[in-house]
Design a protein around this motif. Structure first.
Motif, PDB file in Angstrom:
ATOM      1  N   VAL A 287       0.846  -1.197   0.000  1.00 58.35           N
ATOM      2  CA  VAL A 287       0.000   0.000   0.000  1.00 58.35           C
ATOM      3  C   VAL A 287       0.882   1.247   0.000  1.00 58.35           C
ATOM      4  CG1 VAL A 287      -1.691   1.341   1.330  1.00 58.35           C
ATOM      5  CG2 VAL A 287      -1.967  -1.143   1.113  1.00 58.35           C
ATOM      6  N   HIS A 288       1.892   1.216   0.838  1.00 61.06           N
ATOM      7  CA  HIS A 288       2.847   2.317   0.934  1.00 61.06           C
ATOM      8  C   HIS A 288       3.495   2.582  -0.431  1.00 61.06           C
ATOM      9  CE1 HIS A 288       4.549   4.896   3.840  1.00 61.06           C
ATOM     10  NE2 HIS A 288       5.252   4.049   4.551  1.00 61.06           N
TER      11      HIS A 288
ATOM     12  N   PRO B 273      -6.693   3.335   2.219  1.00 68.13           N
ATOM     13  CA  PRO B 273      -6.136   2.074   1.719  1.00 68.13           C
ATOM     14  C   PRO B 273      -5.737   1.114   2.845  1.00 68.13           C
ATOM     15  CG  PRO B 273      -4.903   3.962   0.844  1.00 68.13           C
ATOM     16  CD  PRO B 273      -5.918   4.489   1.789  1.00 68.13           C
TER      17      PRO B 273
ATOM     18  N   ASP C 294       2.365   1.790  -3.398  1.00 70.49           N
ATOM     19  CA  ASP C 294       1.365   2.330  -4.324  1.00 70.49           C
ATOM     20  C   ASP C 294       1.165   3.823  -4.094  1.00 70.49           C
ATOM     21  OD1 ASP C 294       0.929  -0.073  -5.597  1.00 70.49           O
ATOM     22  OD2 ASP C 294      -0.946  -0.516  -4.552  1.00 70.49           O
ATOM     23  N   ARG C 295       1.125   4.220  -2.818  1.00 73.77           N
ATOM     24  CA  ARG C 295       0.941   5.633  -2.497  1.00 73.77           C
ATOM     25  C   ARG C 295       2.148   6.451  -2.950  1.00 73.77           C
ATOM     26  NH1 ARG C 295       0.390   6.780   3.339  1.00 73.77           N
ATOM     27  NH2 ARG C 295       2.143   8.146   3.074  1.00 73.77           N
ATOM     28  N   ASP C 296       3.330   5.938  -2.657  1.00 73.49           N
ATOM     29  CA  ASP C 296       4.553   6.649  -3.039  1.00 73.49           C
ATOM     30  C   ASP C 296       4.699   6.768  -4.554  1.00 73.49           C
ATOM     31  OD1 ASP C 296       5.136   6.988  -0.368  1.00 73.49           O
ATOM     32  OD2 ASP C 296       6.670   5.416  -0.306  1.00 73.49           O
TER      33      ASP C 296
ATOM     34  N   GLU D 292      -8.764  10.058   3.180  1.00 74.14           N
ATOM     35  CA  GLU D 292      -8.177   9.427   1.991  1.00 74.14           C
ATOM     36  C   GLU D 292      -6.814   8.811   2.282  1.00 74.14           C
ATOM     37  OE1 GLU D 292      -9.216   8.894  -1.368  1.00 74.14           O
ATOM     38  OE2 GLU D 292     -11.116   9.248  -0.346  1.00 74.14           O
ATOM     39  N   LEU D 293      -6.044   9.449   3.153  1.00 76.81           N
ATOM     40  CA  LEU D 293      -4.716   8.934   3.481  1.00 76.81           C
ATOM     41  C   LEU D 293      -4.779   7.571   4.173  1.00 76.81           C
ATOM     42  CD1 LEU D 293      -2.982  12.209   4.665  1.00 76.81           C
ATOM     43  CD2 LEU D 293      -2.263  10.773   2.738  1.00 76.81           C
TER      44      LEU D 293
ATOM     45  N   LEU E  85      -2.172   5.994  -5.701  1.00 76.97           N
ATOM     46  CA  LEU E  85      -3.272   6.250  -4.769  1.00 76.97           C
ATOM     47  C   LEU E  85      -3.455   7.754  -4.563  1.00 76.97           C
ATOM     48  CD1 LEU E  85      -2.527   3.532  -2.052  1.00 76.97           C
ATOM     49  CD2 LEU E  85      -4.190   3.417  -3.906  1.00 76.97           C
ATOM     50  N   ALA E  86      -3.342   8.506  -5.628  1.00 79.72           N
ATOM     51  CA  ALA E  86      -3.471   9.960  -5.531  1.00 79.72           C
ATOM     52  C   ALA E  86      -4.876  10.327  -5.071  1.00 79.72           C
ATOM     53  CB  ALA E  86      -3.182  10.594  -6.882  1.00 79.72           C
ATOM     54  N   GLU E  87      -4.935  11.353  -4.229  1.00 80.23           N
ATOM     55  CA  GLU E  87      -6.242  11.771  -3.733  1.00 80.23           C
ATOM     56  C   GLU E  87      -6.947  12.620  -4.785  1.00 80.23           C
ATOM     57  OE1 GLU E  87      -5.210  15.646  -1.066  1.00 80.23           O
ATOM     58  OE2 GLU E  87      -4.631  13.717  -0.239  1.00 80.23           O
TER      59      GLU E  87
END
Length: 187
Positions: free
Chosen positions: A63-64, A90, A66-68, A86-87, A72-74
């Motif tokens: 998940v981390h 996931p 994907d966010r980086d 949103e943060l 997983l852009a808001e």
């Protein structure tokens, strides 16, 4: 190299068995059999608690990542409270995939007998992300304290969920309420 590949195979087997059979029903012997290694080899990787943390390290790490990577852009136009939601969404999705297993994970963390790098890294990352939200919302020098407060509230809510039947969907709402209070917008 071979040792790391074996450890990864053990963790993969633990992941599958914990999800399929549940944490309490899964034995070290079953993990060893599935990974095609000895019980001693499994124990060299870790006991059940350590294996569960390693499983969650993998899942949370994904998940981390994907966010980086921006996957997983808001969405644009969110309120600061919604951005906080949103943060964590996931991670809440991950935990709600298997609530009994997530509760076991919370219990292992609460016992404090094992350490996990990913959890520590995630703490730093989330505090930084929460701080950015509060900075963008105009909290200035109080943004860092607000970011830490939201993170600690998040942990508390997760631990409460681990100990009770609270559903993870309510965590987002409650955390957004905490952000609202910190922003001075609560009634």
């Amino acid at each position: 190299m071979q040792r790391e590949l074996t450890a990864q195979r053990v963790i993969a087997s633990a992941q599958m068995l914990f999800r399929r059979d549940g944490f309490r029903s899964t034995t070290i012997r079953a993990i060893a059999a599935d990974a095609e290694v000895s019980v001693g080899t499994v124990m060299a990787v870790g006991d059940k608690d350590a294996l569960l943390l390693a499983c969650y390290d993998r899942w949370i790490g994904a998940v981390h990542a994907d966010r980086d990577a921006g996957r997983l852009a808001e969405p644009p136009g969110l309120t600061p409270q919604q951005r906080i939601g949103e943060l964590i969404a996931p991670f809440l999705d991950l935990f709600s995939e298997d609530l009994p297993l997530a509760r076991e994970y919370g219990s292992v963390l609460a016992r404090g007998s094992h350490h996990t790098e990913v959890f520590a890294d995630l703490a730093i990352s989330l505090v930084d992300a929460f701080t950015e939200v509060f900075r963008d919302a105009g909290l200035g020098s109080r943004a860092t304290a607000a970011g830490r407060a939201v993170y600690l509230a998040y942990l508390g809510l997760l631990m409460a969920t681990a100990a009770t039947a609270v559903d993870t969907a309510s965590i987002r709402s409650q955390l957004e309420d905490v952000a609202d209070v910190l922003l001075g917008r609560a009634c």
